[in-house]
Scaffold this motif. Structure first.
Motif, PDB file in Angstrom:
ATOM      1  N   SER A 165       0.834  -1.198   0.000  1.00 55.60           N
ATOM      2  CA  SER A 165       0.000   0.000   0.000  1.00 55.60           C
ATOM      3  C   SER A 165       0.870   1.249   0.000  1.00 55.60           C
ATOM      4  CB  SER A 165      -0.920   0.022   1.227  1.00 55.60           C
ATOM      5  OG  SER A 165      -1.775  -1.104   1.243  1.00 55.60           O
ATOM      6  N   ALA A 166       0.427   2.275  -0.735  1.00 55.78           N
ATOM      7  CA  ALA A 166       1.126   3.552  -0.774  1.00 55.78           C
ATOM      8  C   ALA A 166       0.090   4.654  -0.868  1.00 55.78           C
ATOM      9  CB  ALA A 166       2.075   3.608  -1.964  1.00 55.78           C
ATOM     10  N   GLU A 167       0.224   5.644   0.008  1.00 62.12           N
ATOM     11  CA  GLU A 167      -0.770   6.722   0.059  1.00 62.12           C
ATOM     12  C   GLU A 167      -0.644   7.677  -1.108  1.00 62.12           C
ATOM     13  OE1 GLU A 167      -2.588   9.883   3.338  1.00 62.12           O
ATOM     14  OE2 GLU A 167      -0.804   8.686   3.784  1.00 62.12           O
ATOM     15  N   GLY A 168       0.547   7.837  -1.654  1.00 60.23           N
ATOM     16  CA  GLY A 168       0.731   8.766  -2.765  1.00 60.23           C
ATOM     17  C   GLY A 168       1.015  10.160  -2.262  1.00 60.23           C
ATOM     18  N   ASP A 169       1.243  11.069  -3.211  1.00 59.61           N
ATOM     19  CA  ASP A 169       1.605  12.451  -2.865  1.00 59.61           C
ATOM     20  C   ASP A 169       0.541  13.440  -3.312  1.00 59.61           C
ATOM     21  OD1 ASP A 169       4.115  11.613  -1.846  1.00 59.61           O
ATOM     22  OD2 ASP A 169       4.868  11.468  -3.895  1.00 59.61           O
ATOM     23  N   GLY A 170      -0.718  13.070  -3.089  1.00 57.34           N
ATOM     24  CA  GLY A 170      -1.793  13.980  -3.468  1.00 57.34           C
ATOM     25  C   GLY A 170      -2.437  13.607  -4.786  1.00 57.34           C
ATOM     26  N   ASP A 171      -1.724  12.878  -5.632  1.00 57.36           N
ATOM     27  CA  ASP A 171      -2.285  12.402  -6.896  1.00 57.36           C
ATOM     28  C   ASP A 171      -2.919  11.044  -6.639  1.00 57.36           C
ATOM     29  OD1 ASP A 171      -2.802  11.286  -9.381  1.00 57.36           O
ATOM     30  OD2 ASP A 171      -1.053  12.229 -10.315  1.00 57.36           O
ATOM     31  N   GLU A 172      -4.233  10.955  -6.785  1.00 64.98           N
ATOM     32  CA  GLU A 172      -4.959   9.734  -6.437  1.00 64.98           C
ATOM     33  C   GLU A 172      -4.424   8.513  -7.164  1.00 64.98           C
ATOM     34  OE1 GLU A 172      -9.411   8.097  -7.267  1.00 64.98           O
ATOM     35  OE2 GLU A 172      -9.281   9.982  -6.175  1.00 64.98           O
ATOM     36  N   ASP A 173      -4.028   8.688  -8.448  1.00 61.39           N
ATOM     37  CA  ASP A 173      -3.561   7.555  -9.235  1.00 61.39           C
ATOM     38  C   ASP A 173      -2.223   7.020  -8.727  1.00 61.39           C
ATOM     39  OD1 ASP A 173      -5.692   7.296 -10.875  1.00 61.39           O
ATOM     40  OD2 ASP A 173      -4.871   8.469 -12.523  1.00 61.39           O
ATOM     41  N   GLU A 174      -1.447   7.850  -8.021  1.00 58.20           N
ATOM     42  CA  GLU A 174      -0.145   7.391  -7.563  1.00 58.20           C
ATOM     43  C   GLU A 174      -0.268   6.537  -6.309  1.00 58.20           C
ATOM     44  OE1 GLU A 174       2.752  10.412  -7.139  1.00 58.20           O
ATOM     45  OE2 GLU A 174       2.608  11.081  -9.212  1.00 58.20           O
ATOM     46  N   GLY A 175      -1.291   6.765  -5.509  1.00 57.48           N
ATOM     47  CA  GLY A 175      -1.495   5.964  -4.325  1.00 57.48           C
ATOM     48  C   GLY A 175      -2.349   4.758  -4.652  1.00 57.48           C
ATOM     49  N   GLY A 176      -2.379   3.806  -3.729  1.00 60.15           N
ATOM     50  CA  GLY A 176      -3.239   2.649  -3.961  1.00 60.15           C
ATOM     51  C   GLY A 176      -2.807   1.443  -3.164  1.00 60.15           C
ATOM     52  N   HIS A 177      -3.522   0.368  -3.361  1.00 62.60           N
ATOM     53  CA  HIS A 177      -3.209  -0.930  -2.753  1.00 62.60           C
ATOM     54  C   HIS A 177      -2.969  -1.916  -3.901  1.00 62.60           C
ATOM     55  CE1 HIS A 177      -4.731   0.602   1.123  1.00 62.60           C
ATOM     56  NE2 HIS A 177      -5.763   1.076   0.437  1.00 62.60           N
ATOM     57  N   TRP A 178      -1.766  -2.480  -3.970  1.00 64.28           N
ATOM     58  CA  TRP A 178      -1.421  -3.450  -4.996  1.00 64.28           C
ATOM     59  C   TRP A 178      -1.454  -4.840  -4.369  1.00 64.28           C
ATOM     60  CZ3 TRP A 178       0.484   1.408  -4.786  1.00 64.28           C
ATOM     61  CH2 TRP A 178       0.474   2.165  -5.971  1.00 64.28           C
ATOM     62  N   ILE A 179      -2.343  -5.667  -4.855  1.00 68.21           N
ATOM     63  CA  ILE A 179      -2.543  -6.991  -4.270  1.00 68.21           C
ATOM     64  C   ILE A 179      -2.154  -8.046  -5.299  1.00 68.21           C
ATOM     65  CG2 ILE A 179      -4.254  -8.569  -3.280  1.00 68.21           C
ATOM     66  CD1 ILE A 179      -5.898  -6.001  -2.596  1.00 68.21           C
ATOM     67  N   THR A 180      -1.350  -9.019  -4.893  1.00 67.51           N
ATOM     68  CA  THR A 180      -0.938 -10.072  -5.814  1.00 67.51           C
ATOM     69  C   THR A 180      -1.444 -11.431  -5.340  1.00 67.51           C
ATOM     70  OG1 THR A 180       1.199 -10.197  -4.665  1.00 67.51           O
ATOM     71  CG2 THR A 180       1.126  -8.935  -6.695  1.00 67.51           C
ATOM     72  N   CYS A 181      -1.639 -12.297  -6.327  1.00 66.25           N
ATOM     73  CA  CYS A 181      -2.090 -13.657  -6.035  1.00 66.25           C
ATOM     74  C   CYS A 181      -1.542 -14.577  -7.120  1.00 66.25           C
ATOM     75  CB  CYS A 181      -3.624 -13.719  -6.012  1.00 66.25           C
ATOM     76  SG  CYS A 181      -4.425 -13.332  -7.593  1.00 66.25           S
ATOM     77  N   ALA A 182      -1.740 -15.876  -6.954  1.00 67.37           N
ATOM     78  CA  ALA A 182      -1.338 -16.824  -7.988  1.00 67.37           C
ATOM     79  C   ALA A 182      -2.110 -16.507  -9.264  1.00 67.37           C
ATOM     80  CB  ALA A 182      -1.631 -18.243  -7.526  1.00 67.37           C
ATOM     81  N   ASP A 183      -1.462 -16.661 -10.401  1.00 67.37           N
ATOM     82  CA  ASP A 183      -2.128 -16.316 -11.662  1.00 67.37           C
ATOM     83  C   ASP A 183      -3.418 -17.096 -11.871  1.00 67.37           C
ATOM     84  OD1 ASP A 183      -0.713 -18.681 -11.960  1.00 67.37           O
ATOM     85  OD2 ASP A 183      -0.093 -18.275 -14.020  1.00 67.37           O
ATOM     86  N   THR A 184      -3.439 -18.343 -11.421  1.00 67.84           N
ATOM     87  CA  THR A 184      -4.629 -19.171 -11.607  1.00 67.84           C
ATOM     88  C   THR A 184      -5.771 -18.798 -10.662  1.00 67.84           C
ATOM     89  OG1 THR A 184      -3.635 -20.807 -10.110  1.00 67.84           O
ATOM     90  CG2 THR A 184      -3.331 -21.151 -12.480  1.00 67.84           C
TER      91      THR A 184
END
Length: 257
Positions: A165-184
């Protein structure tokens, strides 16, 4: 999920102009058509198509465009595309994977090879850099959907492997939650997460670098030029690198762009 958010931030900083967005819509539509032609035209019965439609919706592709792409797969004269993966090295020894869909293998191979060569890179054989990456499912949510702890708990319950997770620097697109899982597991995990957190920003299969290549500003600029030239090719669906730039290098790149 080290390294992914920096690359995502570079892409968001560059922004998307209308022409580039139109190209993005075209590539997403092509994936929908191919997925529908290879399986069932009903997204509920075709996992790959379901993910393609979900990704298209998250990128604001209009409903009628999605429906036309599916319908196109049902026609006897529907274009036939081959899926090809190219691997090579860019400036500074950065590993690059290029995924393409083409109706003319010779044209695409020639263009990709020429682009690598003209931009300080070398196209290699299949497998030449693939061992540095792992295929993963990736779901991205805006930072505002919940706290990092809440998102982590939701991800664990959904069967995901990792969250950054990263809050970003005021630009909404720069912040977010990146979640990974098995491709299947991507379809199942993304569905569970959207039930818990709402609509995702992006849901797709990605290549996750297991080994990264540090870059300075000059190398970053050269690699980005190569990547952007590759992405301008209508046959190219995605470009992934294993480059890793320090924050100060990325800030200098953003300032110069």
């Amino acid at each position: 999920m080290a390294g992914h958010s920096k690359w995502a931030n570079i892409q968001h900083r560059k922004g998307r102009q209308d022409a580039a967005r139109s190209k993005l819509f075209s590539k997403l539509s092509k994936e929908i058509t191919v997925a529908a032609k290879m399986g069932d035209p009903d997204p509920e019965k075709n996992p790959r198509l379901r993910l393609a439609v979900k990704e298209a919706k998250s990128q604001s592709v209009p409903k009628d465009v999605i429906e036309r792409a599916i319908k196109k797969s049902e026609g006897g004269d529907a274009e036939s595309y081959d899926e090809i993966r190219y691997e090579g090295y860019g400036p500074g020894g950065v590993a690059i994977i290029v995924e393409a869909m083409t109706d003319n293998r010779n044209r695409t191979a020639s263009t990709v090879r020429s682009t690598f060569s003209k931009n300080g890179g070398n196209l290699g054989e299949t497998g030449s850099v693939g061992f540095m990456f792992e295929r993963k499912g990736q779901i991205v949510f805006d930072y505002g959907v919940g706290s990092p702890d809440d998102v982590m708990m939701a991800a664990i319950e959904a069967g995901a492997e990792d969250v950054e997770s990263a809050e970003g620097d005021g630009d909404e697109d720069e912040g977010g939650h990146w979640i990974t899982c098995a491709d299947t597991d991507l379809s199942e995990v993304s569905t569970a997460l959207e039930q818990a957190l709402g609509e995702s920003r992006s849901t797709k299969l990605v290549w996750q670098a297991q080994t990264t290549s540090p870059v300075d500003l000059e190398t970053l600029q050269k690699v980005m030029k190569l990547v952007e030239t590759l992405e301008d090719d209508d046959d190219v669906q995605s470009v992934t690198t294993n480059m890793d730039a320090p924050d100060e290098v990325m800030e200098a790149y953003a300032a110069a762009s």
